[in-house]
Motif scaffolding. Sequence first.
Motif, mmCIF file in Angstrom:
data_model
loop_
_atom_site.group_PDB
_atom_site.id
_atom_site.type_symbol
_atom_site.label_atom_id
_atom_site.label_comp_id
_atom_site.label_asym_id
_atom_site.label_seq_id
_atom_site.Cartn_x
_atom_site.Cartn_y
_atom_site.Cartn_z
ATOM 1 N N THR A 228 -7.307 12.838 2.236
ATOM 2 C CA THR A 228 -6.373 12.187 3.149
ATOM 3 C C THR A 228 -6.781 10.730 3.345
ATOM 4 O O THR A 228 -7.950 10.436 3.570
ATOM 5 C CB THR A 228 -6.370 12.904 4.510
ATOM 6 N N GLY A 229 -5.825 9.831 3.251
ATOM 7 C CA GLY A 229 -6.118 8.410 3.421
ATOM 8 C C GLY A 229 -6.292 7.663 2.118
ATOM 9 O O GLY A 229 -6.364 6.432 2.111
ATOM 10 N N THR A 230 -6.355 8.384 0.988
ATOM 11 C CA THR A 230 -6.437 7.713 -0.310
ATOM 12 C C THR A 230 -5.111 7.012 -0.586
ATOM 13 O O THR A 230 -4.046 7.540 -0.282
ATOM 14 C CB THR A 230 -6.737 8.730 -1.429
ATOM 15 N N ARG A 231 -5.163 5.815 -1.147
ATOM 16 C CA ARG A 231 -3.946 5.033 -1.324
ATOM 17 C C ARG A 231 -4.003 4.218 -2.609
ATOM 18 O O ARG A 231 -5.079 3.928 -3.129
ATOM 19 C CB ARG A 231 -3.739 4.089 -0.130
ATOM 20 N N MET A 232 -2.826 3.851 -3.090
ATOM 21 C CA MET A 232 -2.734 2.892 -4.181
ATOM 22 C C MET A 232 -2.262 1.572 -3.595
ATOM 23 O O MET A 232 -1.302 1.536 -2.814
ATOM 24 C CB MET A 232 -1.767 3.355 -5.274
ATOM 25 N N VAL A 233 -2.943 0.503 -3.954
ATOM 26 C CA VAL A 233 -2.599 -0.831 -3.467
ATOM 27 C C VAL A 233 -2.165 -1.677 -4.652
ATOM 28 O O VAL A 233 -2.840 -1.706 -5.687
ATOM 29 C CB VAL A 233 -3.798 -1.487 -2.749
ATOM 30 N N VAL A 234 -1.027 -2.339 -4.503
ATOM 31 C CA VAL A 234 -0.506 -3.224 -5.544
ATOM 32 C C VAL A 234 -0.464 -4.638 -4.981
ATOM 33 O O VAL A 234 0.033 -4.863 -3.872
ATOM 34 C CB VAL A 234 0.902 -2.790 -6.001
ATOM 35 N N VAL A 235 -1.014 -5.579 -5.737
ATOM 36 C CA VAL A 235 -1.050 -6.987 -5.326
ATOM 37 C C VAL A 235 -0.225 -7.777 -6.336
ATOM 38 O O VAL A 235 -0.572 -7.846 -7.516
ATOM 39 C CB VAL A 235 -2.497 -7.516 -5.282
ATOM 40 N N SER B 93 0.840 -1.195 0.000
ATOM 41 C CA SER B 93 0.000 0.000 0.000
ATOM 42 C C SER B 93 0.875 1.245 0.000
ATOM 43 O O SER B 93 1.878 1.317 0.721
ATOM 44 C CB SER B 93 -0.909 0.002 1.235
ATOM 45 N N PHE B 94 0.480 2.235 -0.811
ATOM 46 C CA PHE B 94 1.232 3.480 -0.931
ATOM 47 C C PHE B 94 0.281 4.657 -0.714
ATOM 48 O O PHE B 94 -0.713 4.798 -1.436
ATOM 49 C CB PHE B 94 1.882 3.594 -2.314
ATOM 50 N N ALA B 95 0.572 5.469 0.277
ATOM 51 C CA ALA B 95 -0.246 6.660 0.514
ATOM 52 C C ALA B 95 -0.070 7.631 -0.647
ATOM 53 O O ALA B 95 1.049 7.846 -1.127
ATOM 54 C CB ALA B 95 0.155 7.322 1.827
ATOM 55 N N LEU B 96 -1.172 8.203 -1.110
ATOM 56 C CA LEU B 96 -1.129 9.149 -2.227
ATOM 57 C C LEU B 96 -1.197 10.570 -1.680
ATOM 58 O O LEU B 96 -2.229 11.000 -1.156
ATOM 59 C CB LEU B 96 -2.295 8.885 -3.189
ATOM 60 N N GLU B 97 -0.097 11.261 -1.787
ATOM 61 C CA GLU B 97 -0.031 12.641 -1.319
ATOM 62 C C GLU B 97 -0.236 13.565 -2.512
ATOM 63 O O GLU B 97 0.640 13.717 -3.362
ATOM 64 C CB GLU B 97 1.328 12.911 -0.659
#
Length: 251
Positions: A233-240, A223-227
């Motif tokens: 706030t709290g939106t993220r990119m998730v890679v599986v 999971s990577f927080a998207l700034e």
Amino acid sequence: MPEILRQWMTRRGLRSGEQLADVFAVHPRHAARLVSGERKMTLSQVQALSKALRLNWAEAKLLHSRAGHLPPPPPPRGGVEIPHPLLRTMHRQQDAAMIEGPDWELLDCNDAALRNFPWFSNRGVNVMEGLLVGEGRAQLVDREEVWIPALVAQIKTMVLQSVHYQVEHRHSLMAMTEVIRRDPAVERFWLTSVDLQDHTYGRRRAMYLPGWGEEPVELDVLSFALEHPDVSTGTRMVVVAAADGRPQPPV
């Protein structure tokens, strides 16, 4: 329902049910009884209240359910506009990648994610809800022993952090939590202590994925927080990604 309804009303500057008389098109005293739960709301009254309180879809779904009505149709996936540089980064990923809101609403995903998780194509999907009690639960290996404790820890951690989120995201997170806790296994872990550090992100878990064969696939979930000034706030990119480095199977 009265407690959370009062919270929604307070958010819009309303202090009593009587103030919603015009919304319900009834006498103020009758409006107060509707809000308190003494009287059941009709579907049209629920719809009018959802609009007046400007509830998001998750909140409106909860209100409809508590009033004994079918939920409203979900919004289209990707209804939140994601800045182009973030979308470009997501689509460049060779592995399954998605952008989630702080309440796990799926905002967008790449083609690999759609192949691995076909239920992502459903409108208004919530990733956490889908994994725990929706179509995604069938993909989880050792659901109760491994996945549920980790996902519950993840949700509890997010609830603790939600004080920093926008009001609508806090309420939709609450609404999602109510839905998943209807599952007995989820509720059992929710009411017991779980290791909040043992959540899903950054861990290796196994899932059944379409096109990868009958055996489960060990996955790394990152999971990577998207700034970005244009995302919440709290939106993220998730890679599986497959833990052994295998690429996505050909379509």
